[in-house]
Design a protein around this motif. Sequence first.
Motif, short mmCIF file in Angstrom:
data_model
loop_
_atom_site.label_atom_id
_atom_site.label_comp_id
_atom_site.label_asym_id
_atom_site.label_seq_id
_atom_site.Cartn_x
_atom_site.Cartn_y
_atom_site.Cartn_z
N GLU A 27 1.24 -1.59 0.38
CA GLU A 27 -0.01 0.17 0.09
C GLU A 27 0.84 1.51 -0.12
OE1 GLU A 27 -0.50 -1.99 4.26
OE2 GLU A 27 -0.07 -2.33 2.81
N ILE A 34 -2.94 7.43 -0.99
CA ILE A 34 -2.52 6.76 0.70
C ILE A 34 -3.32 8.04 1.10
CG2 ILE A 34 -1.19 6.30 3.05
CD1 ILE A 34 1.04 6.03 0.93
N ASP A 53 -5.88 3.90 3.96
CA ASP A 53 -4.95 2.78 4.07
C ASP A 53 -4.16 2.28 4.72
OD1 ASP A 53 -7.04 2.75 1.79
OD2 ASP A 53 -5.37 5.39 1.99
#
Length: 484
Positions: free
Chosen positions: A425, A450, A455
């Motif tokens: 991520e 992000i 996230d």
Amino acid sequence: MSSSRSRPVIVWFRRDLRIADNPALTEVAATGAPVIPLYIHDPALDGRPMGAASGWWLDKSLRALATELEERGAPLLLRSGDPEATLRVVINETGADAVLMNRMFEPAAWERDAEIAHGLKADGVACRGFNGTMLARPGSVRTGQDAPYRVFTPFLKALLDKAEEPAPRDGPRTLDGVAGLTGEAVDDWGLHPLRPDWSTGFDWTPGESGAREALSRFLAGPLTVYGEGRDIPGEDGTSRLSPHLHFGEISPWRAIRAARQAAKDGRVPGKQAEKFVSEVGWREFSTHLLHHFPYMAERAFRPEFEAMAWRDDGEGLEAWKRGMTGYPVVDAGMRQLWATGWMHNRVRMIVASFLVKDLLVDWREGEAWFWDTLVDADMGANIQNWQWVAGSGADAAPYFRIFNPVTQGEKFDGEGKYVRRWVPELAGLSDRWIHAPWTAPTEVLAAAGIRLGRDYPAPIVDHAMGRKRALDALEQIKSARDKD
């Protein structure tokens, strides 16, 4: 043992799941006696319940060993239960008059084996133990004052001076087995996880041939720059031999001999080969320490550290286990561990320091998690390494040495390769921000897709605050010690 034997001999396999360089098996084969290779499934073989990842490895390693023994004419007999009771059942079934084993040196296992040997000998059954797992038997390497070493560097020198390298042995090509014995099946023991199967990402080949392949791969590449390469988690720079060594699929002498031969042949620098030897020596040091000081499995080697004001932080501990601390290199390591059953050695130190220092969580919590999730979970090494980081062990890093997870990530994973693999991520962040995403401008985070806290987590602790808290706790220990 006589060479004209006819009664069978039991070779009790434990942490020596190989044919080559196996002293107990070699001894029996030389006599020509019928041999009963026996593995007794005892979940607490080391003195504590086996971890789940170790069970996964054992499942595969036993299958590999069974194939090798079957090809040589002596099928591996599998039984489960109390070791002494099981041995006696097999002795009664077969008329075996001797049990040979390669010794285990973990304190509880050492005591158990001594009791078994004493009991069997009293009943007229010969029982012999060999050193098939260590460079030198614990107890054989001592200081000039006849005491166990507590500092690694002089221990290593004494070990290499004292240890006698055995002649390499490829192992017997044929064995005289015993027909008609019925055992259990590896499948019966449920060592491989099913629902869910969390091992789908385990990229390992347990067994003796897998160990030799791992050694060949290491000699051909990583060993050439081992001293520096082993610190870079994003590269293939380590030996990955630790689980093979733990389960005895390869002897430490064979690994050392191969590394030194590669140096002698000019294939690798001598300095790199000796760095590998020293790492095998650290494993040895850990086993010797635990053998001499059994209490360190449960308590701090340095007693004053039992007064450390550890925090009860269930949420922090859980975030650490799941790789959701908000510190990318820490989270990458913990996710690699869960996905593969292994973690890069440099990152092991970083994640351990984070738990013990930044979160001030008891080292025993981390040691227990590693024990359950590492395929190379070795009791001596696991305990010694955690106490090393916690500052409470023999020859440990001082407690005030506190790794900064950001600077450690920047130093050893400067291009973010490791973090991007295990914390995908964050893959869209540049090298500048990837080890401290909370410092990135809002527009940079947005461009990388992000949202901190959604996230990817914001840091669960401020490192500077955690560091101060850890140092304050250390001062409390020092003050209490000085008052005493």
